[in-house]
Design an enzyme around this catalytic site. Structure first.
Site, short mmCIF file in Angstrom:
data_model
loop_
_atom_site.label_atom_id
_atom_site.label_comp_id
_atom_site.label_asym_id
_atom_site.label_seq_id
_atom_site.Cartn_x
_atom_site.Cartn_y
_atom_site.Cartn_z
N SER A 1 0.84 -1.20 0.00
CA SER A 1 0.00 0.00 0.00
C SER A 1 0.87 1.24 0.00
O SER A 1 2.08 1.17 0.23
CB SER A 1 -0.89 0.01 1.24
OG SER A 1 -0.10 0.36 2.37
N LYS A 2 0.22 2.35 -0.25
CA LYS A 2 0.92 3.64 -0.26
C LYS A 2 1.60 3.85 1.10
O LYS A 2 2.71 4.35 1.18
CB LYS A 2 -0.13 4.73 -0.52
CG LYS A 2 0.41 6.11 -0.50
CD LYS A 2 -0.72 7.11 -0.56
CE LYS A 2 -0.34 8.35 0.22
NZ LYS A 2 -1.44 9.28 0.43
N ARG A 3 0.91 3.44 2.15
CA ARG A 3 1.47 3.62 3.50
C ARG A 3 2.76 2.82 3.70
O ARG A 3 3.65 3.25 4.40
CB ARG A 3 0.44 3.23 4.56
CG ARG A 3 -0.49 4.36 4.91
CD ARG A 3 -1.38 3.97 6.07
NE ARG A 3 -2.09 2.72 5.79
CZ ARG A 3 -3.20 2.65 5.07
NH1 ARG A 3 -3.72 3.74 4.58
NH2 ARG A 3 -3.78 1.49 4.85
N GLY B 1 5.03 2.36 1.53
CA GLY B 1 6.09 3.16 0.92
C GLY B 1 6.58 4.21 1.91
O GLY B 1 7.78 4.35 2.14
#
Ligand code: GLU
Length: 506
Positions: free
Chosen positions: A262-264, A266
């Site tokens: 997920s973006k999180r 990253g």
């Protein structure tokens, strides 16, 4: 579907924010397949959920595809014969299909208000609108034709829901997973048309795939649970013989393999997940992307292609052209693919090495400009890059490695030289600076030779004298061969920097 039909595939993102690398991989696999079989690659913007619409997201998606070199044949920007390519602009198309389903008994009107549904959910947290309770809820199945007509006629808000059978098995033939079966008893009666007249994703995706003559649906595995609803809709709308082939792509997993990337992740682990920089228009929050961090599109695509696919050999580096010729569904894996940032960096390094320096000039100039320097001359910039290329993995590291070629060091690693400094060394460098100021020819080899001869005549060890020279020119214990640096900096600047550090060491 007949086998000789022209391949038509679509990338159908919802414009809800930046494009996650999984989204780009879906676009890429669509593109590769289309190009391999001489087909069409479409971009369709699925923006029927206006509450999730984010300004700028569509443009971002288009730019991303352009950056990756996988531009669609048909899109909102480049309409073909099957437009419009934004679902919000197709609103008028969908109702007739929802009504057709109601008329055939495959769907029904539902008048339940959001409050009523909310109260159902609060009393039973696992509430699902389905075969078990639909005849107790506020819909046309319970109310009967006359009352339904009166309600619809009075303009009362309503949705249209699919009537999912209670006890059937839906079999879906997935090109990657083989046969996947779903028990309809577990599938709820999804809304097809919302109260505002907009279709939901489920109705819009089927209607559009049909009208746009899509032959293969490539999408992430996370859409597999929705697939039985889609298969039923293809059947209920009478289009089964036109149904596209299903290609659910494996998930891209977190580096440790536990769950979807997920973006999180990253942000947490310090690597990009979005293709390009994305600024949330509401919060102003910036999420850094591969492009701005200095990844080359060739490397980005190559890395993505291998997340879930390989050509069956040890080969890892592929151009887009090679990918088109080698890609096929039989080598797409079922298992999720772990994302590995080190591998992404490796791909970039390899591509950087293959790329002609000249082609990177615009990026290099942009990096210089961001750091407040105008490239005084392209030839100099290219020479600097040539010297540093092997040490740079992603282009954004260029400045960190190269700043001293454009302005003198602001900080010196004095600890590296001070403890062993001596009057003899001051004398050596003072003399060296003097001699170098008229030294000719100014070539690395000659300068090095001269430096070594001078060092020998002092009785000091050349190795001990080399490090201070590096600190003088670079500021720290890094960089390429020190005499190559001197050659590029030029005679005057080299002499000036020797003096500058000598002053600090007095
Ligand atoms: N609009 C969906 C998405 O945002 C598309 C899923 C599909 O390809 O069917 O990914």
């Amino acid at each position: 579907m007949t086998e000789d039909k022209k391949v038509r595939v679509r990338f159908a993102p919802s414009p809800t924010g930046g494009l996650h690398l999984g989204g780009v991989r879906t676009a890429l696999f669509n593109y590769l397949y289309a190009k391999k079989y001489g087909g069409d690659f479409l971009l369709r913007i699925e923006d029927t959920d206006q509450t999730r619409y984010v300004l700028g997201a569509e443009e971002y998606i288009t730019d991303c595809l352009k950056w990756c070199g996988i531009s669609p044949d048909e899109s909102p920007e480049k309409p073909g014969a099957y437009g419009p390519y934004r679902q919000s602009e197709r609103k008028a198309i969908y109702r007739q299909y929802a009504e057709q389903l109601v008329a055939a008994g495959y769907a029904y009107y539902a008048f339940d208000t959001p409050e009523e549904l909310e109260s159902q959910r609060s009393t039973s947290p696992n509430f699902k609108y389905n075969h078990e309770n639909r005849d107790k809820l506020n819909n046309s199945l319970r109310l009967g034709a006359a009352e339904t007509q009166a309600l619809v006629g009075s303009g009362i808000p309503h949705v249209i829901r699919i009537k999912v059978p209670s006890d059937e098995t839906v079999n879906l033939q997935d090109e990657i997973r083989g046969n996947v079966s779903f028990e309809t008893s577990l599938v709820d009666d999804k809304v097809l048309l919302k109260a505002d007249g907009m279709p939901t994703y489920h109705l819009a995706v089927v209607v559009d795939d049909y009208l746009m003559k899509i032959t293969h649906v490539f999408r992430g595995e996370e859409w597999l649970p929705s697939a039985p609803v889609h298969v039923l809709l293809w059947e209920y709308l009478g289009w089964s013989d036109q149904m596209p082939k299903w290609v659910h792509l494996p998930l891209i997993l977190k580096p440790d393999g536990h769950g979807k990337l997920s973006k999180r992740d990253g942000a947490r682990l310090g690597f990009p997940v979005y293709a390009m920089n994305w600024t949330d228009p509401k919060t102003g929050e910036l999420t850094e992307g591969f492009r701005e961090l200095g990844y080359l599109p060739e490397a980005f695509i190559n890395m993505l292609a291998l997340l879930g696919w390989n050509d069956g050999t040890e080969q890892e580096l592929f151009t887009l052209k090679e990918l088109i010729s080698k890609f096929d569904l039989d080598r797409v894996s079922k298992a999720g693919a772990k994302f590995d940032i080190e591998k992404a960096r490796w791909f970039n390094h390899e591509w950087l090495k293959q790329k002609a320096d000249m082609d990177l000039l615009p990026e290099l100039k942009a990096i210089l400009a961001t750091n407040g320097h105008l490239a005084k001359d392209d030839a100099y910039l290219l020479k600097v890059f040539g010297l540093l290329k092997d040490r740079i993995v992603i282009l954004s590291e260029f400045w960190q490695q190269a700043s001293y070629f454009f302005s003198p060091p602001v900080q010196y690693d004095l600890a590296a030289v001070k403890p062993k400094w001596s009057l003899e060394k001051t004398a050596f460098y003072t003399e060296l600076a003097e001699r170098l100021s008229s030294f000719d020819p100014w070539h690395a080899g000659e300068i090095e030779h001269f430096f070594k001869l001078s060092a020998e005549s002092t009785g000091l060890k050349p190795g001990e004298l080399m490090l201070p020279l590096r600190i003088m020119l670079v500021g720290g214990k890094f960089g390429p061969h020190v005499f190559d640096i001197a050659e590029l900096l030029g005679r005057e600047e080299t002499v000036r920097r020797i003096h500058q550090l000598l002053e600090q060491l007095q």
